[in-house]
Design a protein around this motif. Structure first.
Motif, PDB file in Angstrom:
ATOM      1  N   VAL A 212       0.842  -1.209   0.000  1.00 50.65           N
ATOM      2  CA  VAL A 212       0.000   0.000   0.000  1.00 50.65           C
ATOM      3  C   VAL A 212       0.866   1.244   0.000  1.00 50.65           C
ATOM      4  O   VAL A 212       0.629   2.201  -0.748  1.00 50.65           O
ATOM      5  CB  VAL A 212      -0.949  -0.016   1.208  1.00 50.65           C
ATOM      6  CG1 VAL A 212      -1.638   1.342   1.353  1.00 50.65           C
ATOM      7  CG2 VAL A 212      -1.990  -1.116   1.066  1.00 50.65           C
ATOM      8  N   GLY A 213       1.901   1.267   0.847  1.00 51.30           N
ATOM      9  CA  GLY A 213       2.791   2.425   0.908  1.00 51.30           C
ATOM     10  C   GLY A 213       3.516   2.669  -0.403  1.00 51.30           C
ATOM     11  O   GLY A 213       3.660   3.804  -0.853  1.00 51.30           O
ATOM     12  N   PHE A 214       3.972   1.593  -1.062  1.00 51.70           N
ATOM     13  CA  PHE A 214       4.692   1.744  -2.325  1.00 51.70           C
ATOM     14  C   PHE A 214       3.766   2.264  -3.415  1.00 51.70           C
ATOM     15  O   PHE A 214       4.151   3.135  -4.216  1.00 51.70           O
ATOM     16  CB  PHE A 214       5.294   0.405  -2.738  1.00 51.70           C
ATOM     17  CG  PHE A 214       6.150   0.470  -3.971  1.00 51.70           C
ATOM     18  CD1 PHE A 214       7.437   0.992  -3.916  1.00 51.70           C
ATOM     19  CD2 PHE A 214       5.671   0.020  -5.195  1.00 51.70           C
ATOM     20  CE1 PHE A 214       8.222   1.051  -5.054  1.00 51.70           C
ATOM     21  CE2 PHE A 214       6.446   0.082  -6.335  1.00 51.70           C
ATOM     22  CZ  PHE A 214       7.733   0.597  -6.268  1.00 51.70           C
ATOM     23  N   ALA A 215       2.550   1.741  -3.478  1.00 50.22           N
ATOM     24  CA  ALA A 215       1.597   2.203  -4.493  1.00 50.22           C
ATOM     25  C   ALA A 215       1.257   3.679  -4.302  1.00 50.22           C
ATOM     26  O   ALA A 215       1.157   4.440  -5.275  1.00 50.22           O
ATOM     27  CB  ALA A 215       0.329   1.356  -4.439  1.00 50.22           C
ATOM     28  N   GLU A 216       1.089   4.097  -3.052  1.00 53.47           N
ATOM     29  CA  GLU A 216       0.810   5.514  -2.785  1.00 53.47           C
ATOM     30  C   GLU A 216       2.010   6.374  -3.166  1.00 53.47           C
ATOM     31  O   GLU A 216       1.855   7.473  -3.719  1.00 53.47           O
ATOM     32  CB  GLU A 216       0.464   5.703  -1.312  1.00 53.47           C
ATOM     33  CG  GLU A 216      -0.889   5.118  -0.922  1.00 53.47           C
ATOM     34  CD  GLU A 216      -1.226   5.365   0.530  1.00 53.47           C
ATOM     35  OE1 GLU A 216      -0.326   5.809   1.278  1.00 53.47           O
ATOM     36  OE2 GLU A 216      -2.385   5.092   0.915  1.00 53.47           O
TER      37      GLU A 216
ATOM     38  N   GLY B   9       2.073   7.144  -6.691  1.00 51.92           N
ATOM     39  CA  GLY B   9       0.953   7.953  -7.156  1.00 51.92           C
ATOM     40  C   GLY B   9      -0.210   7.166  -7.714  1.00 51.92           C
ATOM     41  O   GLY B   9      -1.101   7.727  -8.352  1.00 51.92           O
ATOM     42  N   ARG B  10      -0.245   5.859  -7.458  1.00 49.91           N
ATOM     43  CA  ARG B  10      -1.334   5.014  -7.961  1.00 49.91           C
ATOM     44  C   ARG B  10      -1.803   4.094  -6.831  1.00 49.91           C
ATOM     45  O   ARG B  10      -1.552   2.885  -6.851  1.00 49.91           O
ATOM     46  CB  ARG B  10      -0.875   4.198  -9.162  1.00 49.91           C
ATOM     47  CG  ARG B  10      -0.495   5.057 -10.367  1.00 49.91           C
ATOM     48  CD  ARG B  10       0.093   4.220 -11.477  1.00 49.91           C
ATOM     49  NE  ARG B  10      -0.823   3.182 -11.936  1.00 49.91           N
ATOM     50  CZ  ARG B  10      -0.485   2.209 -12.778  1.00 49.91           C
ATOM     51  NH1 ARG B  10       0.763   2.127 -13.223  1.00 49.91           N
ATOM     52  NH2 ARG B  10      -1.365   1.307 -13.152  1.00 49.91           N
TER      53      ARG B  10
ATOM     54  N   LEU C  44      14.034  -6.540  -5.286  1.00 52.83           N
ATOM     55  CA  LEU C  44      14.276  -6.023  -6.638  1.00 52.83           C
ATOM     56  C   LEU C  44      13.169  -5.102  -7.117  1.00 52.83           C
ATOM     57  O   LEU C  44      13.250  -4.558  -8.221  1.00 52.83           O
ATOM     58  CB  LEU C  44      14.420  -7.192  -7.618  1.00 52.83           C
ATOM     59  CG  LEU C  44      15.507  -8.222  -7.291  1.00 52.83           C
ATOM     60  CD1 LEU C  44      15.477  -9.353  -8.309  1.00 52.83           C
ATOM     61  CD2 LEU C  44      16.872  -7.563  -7.255  1.00 52.83           C
ATOM     62  N   VAL C  45      12.111  -4.923  -6.310  1.00 51.77           N
ATOM     63  CA  VAL C  45      10.977  -4.098  -6.740  1.00 51.77           C
ATOM     64  C   VAL C  45      11.414  -2.650  -6.924  1.00 51.77           C
ATOM     65  O   VAL C  45      12.016  -2.037  -6.032  1.00 51.77           O
ATOM     66  CB  VAL C  45       9.838  -4.163  -5.705  1.00 51.77           C
ATOM     67  CG1 VAL C  45       8.751  -3.155  -6.051  1.00 51.77           C
ATOM     68  CG2 VAL C  45       9.256  -5.570  -5.663  1.00 51.77           C
ATOM     69  N   GLY C  46      11.111  -2.108  -8.125  1.00 46.19           N
ATOM     70  CA  GLY C  46      11.435  -0.709  -8.387  1.00 46.19           C
ATOM     71  C   GLY C  46      10.330   0.014  -9.114  1.00 46.19           C
ATOM     72  O   GLY C  46      10.408   1.230  -9.317  1.00 46.19           O
ATOM     73  N   SER C  47       9.289  -0.713  -9.499  1.00 51.00           N
ATOM     74  CA  SER C  47       8.159  -0.112 -10.200  1.00 51.00           C
ATOM     75  C   SER C  47       6.918  -0.951  -9.921  1.00 51.00           C
ATOM     76  O   SER C  47       7.022  -2.101  -9.475  1.00 51.00           O
ATOM     77  CB  SER C  47       8.423  -0.053 -11.707  1.00 51.00           C
ATOM     78  OG  SER C  47       8.497  -1.358 -12.250  1.00 51.00           O
ATOM     79  N   LEU C  48       5.758  -0.386 -10.206  1.00 50.80           N
ATOM     80  CA  LEU C  48       4.518  -1.117  -9.966  1.00 50.80           C
ATOM     81  C   LEU C  48       4.370  -2.343 -10.864  1.00 50.80           C
ATOM     82  O   LEU C  48       3.952  -3.408 -10.383  1.00 50.80           O
ATOM     83  CB  LEU C  48       3.327  -0.168 -10.132  1.00 50.80           C
ATOM     84  CG  LEU C  48       3.118   0.812  -8.971  1.00 50.80           C
ATOM     85  CD1 LEU C  48       2.044   1.829  -9.310  1.00 50.80           C
ATOM     86  CD2 LEU C  48       2.735   0.042  -7.693  1.00 50.80           C
TER      87      LEU C  48
END
Length: 419
Positions: A244-248, A251-252, A303-307
């Protein structure tokens, strides 16, 4: 191989009398497991405007559920599932309504915590209730593996469908509606399940004048699995918060639901496959292998760097969830006396619940202090800890004899290699 052939082990489960009825009722009765915490957060935050207060209240409910549910499971093993399910359903309804009323009327905050604690303490772990019924209904070990896998898939379905529905009701109609809807569905399901006495595990009969013998449920092996599940639970709790924090941050915020659904979908696919797989090795060895795989797969979260990457990685990491849960429950089922099976399965789930609460808290702090992308280290480390703890659990299980009254592992493990 045709789809019909692939799914035959699952369809065969429901040719056993009563299984379709108790499984369907259990699906409804377990809805509060996925909505009580979220619904209480949406309710308290919607009425008070405070996320901190909402999180504290929800955490109180979850921890009290972890404490209370094994006690109800023990009562079920002693007096039968039906009477206890009816009692907990009525208590959940009354206390849940009182909790909502206290929040909506802005009663003193201590009453919110008190009623949330009571709501947790009076809730039964329906997933363990249904799994114990499958163990009672199915004679062949490979059928029980398939049934436990099916229940893992049912859990995932509930956790995919119910939370978005609760969020929609709370956000677009009224904050209390999400919590109330989940609670009412659970109460109805529990009451229906409680009436199905023919499929409930039998209760050990007491001889008049003889003292009740206390069965030892918390053996070293069961405790070792429960502790491993605590680490697994931290991964689940942390993922909810960090995603949730990463998506916010990106900006999505709506994409968080997609990513979490991909995580659950991976587990659902793996659960279906695991349920029909006939794997070699002992149950303890399968549990070790599944948990180590879970630990390794979760490291991809670093490795997450994008949605888009998050959605793909979440699905892949999710593929390792169901095998851990199914294999662990199978070990417990093989090492707990039948007269205490509901309690044994519930203690295992308690580890997940406590870990989920701890993981949410740790991940929330990490997101605030380090940022959402770096905070993926929390679920990654939690999974690594689970892998190490699984090694310790495997060693304990190898050295711990099977308690009297429990089915021998060779009777439980499908595809078991004879010693």
């Amino acid at each position: 191989m045709s789809p019909r052939t692939v799914l035959t082990p699952y369809t065969d489960l429901f040719t056993v009398p009563g299984t379709r009825a108790f499984s369907s009722a259990g699906l409804l009765a377990r809805v509060p497991m996925s909505t009580a915490g979220l619904g209480s957060v949406l309710l308290v935050q919607g009425e008070s405007g405070s996320y901190a207060l909402a999180g504290a209240v929800a955490g109180t409910l979850s921890l009290c559920f972890a404490v209370g549910s094994p006690q109800w499971a023990r009562a079920m093993d002693r007096v039968g599932q039906g009477p206890v399910l009816r009692l907990t359903a009525v208590l959940s309804l009354v206390i849940g309504l009182a909790f909502v009323a206290a929040v909506v009327t802005d009663a003193p905050h201590w009453t919110w915590f008190a009623l949330a604690a009571l709501a947790g303490l009076t809730a039964a772990n329906v997933g363990s209730v249904v799994r114990s019924r499958w163990a009672n209904a199915l004679a062949r070990p490979e059928q029980r593996q398939t049934a436990f896998a099916f229940e893992s898939v049912a859990d995932e379905v509930v956790f995919v469908v119910a939370p978005p529905a609760v969020t929609f009701l709370a956000a677009l109609i009224a904050p209390p509606l999400g919590f109330l809807t989940g609670m009412l569905i659970g109460v109805v399901g529990a009451l229906v399940l409680s009436r199905q006495e023919s499929t409930a595990p039998p209760v050990a009969r007491r001889v008049a004048g003889e003292p009740r013998v206390r069965t030892r449920v918390l053996t070293p092996g069961l405790v070792a699995i429960g502790i491993t599940y605590l680490a697994v639970g931290t991964v689940f709790g942390a993922m909810d918060v960090v995603v949730v924090g990463f998506a916010e941050h990106e900006g999505r915020p709506a994409a968080a639901g997609v990513a979490l659904s991909a995580y659950a979908a991976g587990s659902l696919v793996a659960g279906l496959a695991y349920g029909i797989a006939r794997l070699p090795g002992s149950l303890a060895t399968r549990f070790l292998a599944a948990t180590v795989l879970f630990a390794v797969a979760a490291q991809a979260l670093l490795l997450v760097g994008s949605l888009p990457a998050l959605v793909v990685i979440a699905f892949v990491a999710g593929l390792a969830i169901a095998p851990v849960l199914v294999s662990g429950m199978s070990v417990v089922e093989s090492r707990v006396p039948r007269a205490s099976l509901t309690e044994g399965l519930t203690w295992t789930s308690t580890g997940l619940t406590v870990g989920l609460t701890a993981g949410s808290a740790l991940a929330g702090t990490a997101v605030d202090e380090w940022g959402a992308e770096t905070a993926f280290v929390v679920p990654a480390l939690g999974a690594a800890a689970a892998g190490l703890l699984a090694v310790a659990a495997w060693l304990v299980l190898r050295r711990t004899p099977v308690p009297a009254g429990a089915p021998a592992e060779a009777e439980v493990g499908a595809g078991e290699v004879a010693a």
